[in-house]
Design a protein around this motif. Structure first.
Motif, PDB file in Angstrom:
ATOM      1  N   LEU A  71     -19.976   4.807   8.169  1.00  0.00           N
ATOM      2  CA  LEU A  71     -19.748   4.150   6.762  1.00  0.00           C
ATOM      3  C   LEU A  71     -18.360   4.291   6.241  1.00  0.00           C
ATOM      4  O   LEU A  71     -17.564   3.466   5.807  1.00  0.00           O
ATOM      5  CB  LEU A  71     -20.679   4.745   5.566  1.00  0.00           C
ATOM      6  CG  LEU A  71     -22.090   4.225   5.962  1.00  0.00           C
ATOM      7  CD1 LEU A  71     -22.913   5.099   5.047  1.00  0.00           C
ATOM      8  CD2 LEU A  71     -22.493   2.796   5.789  1.00  0.00           C
ATOM      9  N   GLU A  75     -15.631   1.400   5.863  1.00  0.00           N
ATOM     10  CA  GLU A  75     -14.800   1.439   4.713  1.00  0.00           C
ATOM     11  C   GLU A  75     -13.337   1.244   4.758  1.00  0.00           C
ATOM     12  O   GLU A  75     -12.357   0.260   4.128  1.00  0.00           O
ATOM     13  CB  GLU A  75     -15.099   2.538   3.713  1.00  0.00           C
ATOM     14  CG  GLU A  75     -14.254   2.656   2.225  1.00  0.00           C
ATOM     15  CD  GLU A  75     -14.396   1.453   1.645  1.00  0.00           C
ATOM     16  OE1 GLU A  75     -15.427   0.529   1.586  1.00  0.00           O
ATOM     17  OE2 GLU A  75     -13.389   0.856   0.774  1.00  0.00           O
ATOM     18  N   ARG A  78     -12.574  -2.323   5.979  1.00  0.00           N
ATOM     19  CA  ARG A  78     -12.541  -3.259   4.840  1.00  0.00           C
ATOM     20  C   ARG A  78     -11.054  -3.356   4.189  1.00  0.00           C
ATOM     21  O   ARG A  78     -10.483  -4.245   3.991  1.00  0.00           O
ATOM     22  CB  ARG A  78     -13.655  -2.812   3.754  1.00  0.00           C
ATOM     23  CG  ARG A  78     -13.783  -3.799   2.490  1.00  0.00           C
ATOM     24  CD  ARG A  78     -14.457  -3.354   1.332  1.00  0.00           C
ATOM     25  NE  ARG A  78     -15.564  -2.435   1.829  1.00  0.00           N
ATOM     26  CZ  ARG A  78     -16.752  -3.055   1.987  1.00  0.00           C
ATOM     27  NH1 ARG A  78     -16.960  -4.247   1.852  1.00  0.00           N
ATOM     28  NH2 ARG A  78     -17.709  -2.149   2.367  1.00  0.00           N
ATOM     29  N   SER A 159     -19.555  -7.556   5.377  1.00  0.00           N
ATOM     30  CA  SER A 159     -20.093  -7.583   4.198  1.00  0.00           C
ATOM     31  C   SER A 159     -21.525  -7.054   4.197  1.00  0.00           C
ATOM     32  O   SER A 159     -22.019  -6.932   3.011  1.00  0.00           O
ATOM     33  CB  SER A 159     -20.487  -9.255   4.069  1.00  0.00           C
ATOM     34  OG  SER A 159     -20.801  -9.513   5.058  1.00  0.00           O
ATOM     35  N   ILE A 161     -22.659  -4.327   4.857  1.00  0.00           N
ATOM     36  CA  ILE A 161     -22.863  -2.817   4.350  1.00  0.00           C
ATOM     37  C   ILE A 161     -23.109  -2.610   2.923  1.00  0.00           C
ATOM     38  O   ILE A 161     -23.819  -1.914   2.390  1.00  0.00           O
ATOM     39  CB  ILE A 161     -21.656  -1.666   4.956  1.00  0.00           C
ATOM     40  CG1 ILE A 161     -21.880  -1.894   6.403  1.00  0.00           C
ATOM     41  CG2 ILE A 161     -21.965  -0.552   4.365  1.00  0.00           C
ATOM     42  CD1 ILE A 161     -23.114  -1.281   7.098  1.00  0.00           C
ATOM     43  N   ASN A 162     -22.379  -3.442   2.151  1.00  0.00           N
ATOM     44  CA  ASN A 162     -22.641  -3.534   0.629  1.00  0.00           C
ATOM     45  C   ASN A 162     -23.819  -4.259   0.414  1.00  0.00           C
ATOM     46  O   ASN A 162     -24.267  -3.867  -0.769  1.00  0.00           O
ATOM     47  CB  ASN A 162     -21.258  -4.173  -0.352  1.00  0.00           C
ATOM     48  CG  ASN A 162     -20.441  -3.094  -0.186  1.00  0.00           C
ATOM     49  OD1 ASN A 162     -20.582  -1.736  -0.099  1.00  0.00           O
ATOM     50  ND2 ASN A 162     -19.342  -3.562  -1.166  1.00  0.00           N
ATOM     51  N   ARG A 163     -24.194  -4.988   1.092  1.00  0.00           N
ATOM     52  CA  ARG A 163     -25.654  -5.922   0.699  1.00  0.00           C
ATOM     53  C   ARG A 163     -26.780  -5.240   1.137  1.00  0.00           C
ATOM     54  O   ARG A 163     -27.827  -5.554   0.357  1.00  0.00           O
ATOM     55  CB  ARG A 163     -25.249  -7.330   1.366  1.00  0.00           C
ATOM     56  CG  ARG A 163     -24.507  -8.109   0.747  1.00  0.00           C
ATOM     57  CD  ARG A 163     -24.172  -9.463   1.206  1.00  0.00           C
ATOM     58  NE  ARG A 163     -25.722 -10.209   1.417  1.00  0.00           N
ATOM     59  CZ  ARG A 163     -25.675 -11.541   2.161  1.00  0.00           C
ATOM     60  NH1 ARG A 163     -24.782 -11.791   2.636  1.00  0.00           N
ATOM     61  NH2 ARG A 163     -26.996 -11.849   2.057  1.00  0.00           N
ATOM     62  N   ARG A 171     -28.101   8.430   4.560  1.00  0.00           N
ATOM     63  CA  ARG A 171     -26.921   7.675   5.028  1.00  0.00           C
ATOM     64  C   ARG A 171     -26.128   8.401   6.049  1.00  0.00           C
ATOM     65  O   ARG A 171     -25.148   7.751   6.668  1.00  0.00           O
ATOM     66  CB  ARG A 171     -25.880   7.209   3.725  1.00  0.00           C
ATOM     67  CG  ARG A 171     -26.591   6.315   2.817  1.00  0.00           C
ATOM     68  CD  ARG A 171     -25.910   6.593   1.492  1.00  0.00           C
ATOM     69  NE  ARG A 171     -24.256   5.870   1.768  1.00  0.00           N
ATOM     70  CZ  ARG A 171     -24.097   4.559   1.319  1.00  0.00           C
ATOM     71  NH1 ARG A 171     -25.012   3.834   0.935  1.00  0.00           N
ATOM     72  NH2 ARG A 171     -23.156   4.067   1.411  1.00  0.00           N
TER      73      ARG A 171
END
Ligand SMILES: Nc1nc2c(ncn2[C@@H]2O[C@H](COP(=O)(O)OP(=O)(O)OP(=O)(O)O)[C@@H](O)[C@H]2O)c(=O)[nH]1
Ligand SMILES: [Mg+2]
Length: 255
Positions: A71, A75, A78, A159, A161-163, A171
């Motif tokens: 994660l 990030e 991104r 996209s 991972i946020n959805r 996690r």
């Protein structure tokens, strides 16, 4: 990458991989726009082996687990403007030379997984049994047949991972890689498989970090909770088994 290819970042989470991480990062860099290595509190000097390489380094001061490292790496990807993340293990089990094969299947709403096929370097039988069991139950909870639920060689659309909702307490460890499959399918993403070699004895230079007791228990509880929350989700079982039979029949025709 090519002019029309969306930007791709490889994320290599590692914990004490002094013998292999630098070589994997170097080999991976040939196929992607950026390489992010996530040093998860290593204490064996792995980080020093990366000096001079063209990689972005994310450091966790203490060990937080593979899921948390993925994660953090996603990030970072991104922020680098990437649309796709390739996750690859640092221990040499995933050949970076297969990245172009995985990339052929990359799409905005698809999670691509390297599906390990039998090679001359066979998977230990206890691990093969564990993987088959995980494939059965995780595919059931996902409602679609997933050939190799335990391979960490994947392409994630950033996209995604946020959805998808990932449980806060799940996690961090290896369980994250299983939960994300179930949640991705629920969110309407499809799963594509690309055959990759399974490398074991020929590459492994240290004992596994996967703790069969702790990590398997975490996966079993996670899958059990997902199934119970959907009244055992029998339509998912039927659908994934139909897809499995179809895939087996296709394979038989091709061979
Ligand atoms: N960031 C991070 N990575 C980890 C951790 N534990 C393992 N890894 C990395 O995750 C990858 C997979 O770990 P392995 O110990 O090889 O587990 P595995 O591949 O499931 O098991 P084997 O098939 O026995 O190798 C390797 O690149 C490890 O460096 C951790 O605590 N944090
Ligand atoms: Mg490994």
């Amino acid at each position: 990458m090519g002019e029309n290819t969306p930007p791709v970042t490889a994320v290599i989470p590692f914990y004490n991989e002094v013998k292999t991480v630098a070589g994997i990062a170097e080999r991976t860099a040939k196929y992607v726009d950026h390489v992010v290595v996530v040093d998860d509190g290593s204490t064996d000097g792995s980080a020093e082996t990366l000096s001079g390489l063209d990689v972005h380094i994310v450091r966790h001061p203490v060990n937080r687990g593979k899921g948390a490292s993925l994660l953090s790496g996603i990030e970072a990807a991104r922020r680098l403007g990437s649309e796709f993340v390739i996750s690859i293990d640092a221990d040499g089990q995933h050949p970076p030379e297969y990245i172009p094969e995985l990339l052929k299947k990359a799409e905005a709403e698809t999670l691509v997984i390297g599906a390990r096929k039998s090679t001359a370097d066979p998977m230990p039988s206890i691990r093969r049994f564990g993987n088959r069991t995980a494939n059965f139950f995780i595919s059931w909870a996902s409602g679609c047949w997933i050939h190799d639920t335990q391979c960490g060689f994947r392409i994630y659309p950033v996209s995604l991972i946020n959805r998808v909702p990932l449980h806060r307490q799940r996690r961090s460890g290896f369980v994250m890689e299983s939960e994300v499959l179930i949640e991705a399918c629920r969110a309407g993403y499809s799963i594509a498989s690309v055959p990759v070699p399974a490398l074991y004895a020929s590459v492994l230079q240290r004992p596994s970090h996967f703790r069969p007791g702790f990590d398997v228990t975490a996966i079993v509880f996670m899958v059990g909770a997902k199934l119970l929350s959907r009244a055992m989700y029998f339509p998912g079982l039927i659908r994934c088994q139909k897809q499995r039979l179809h895939a087996t029949a296709q394979e038989a025709i091709l061979n």
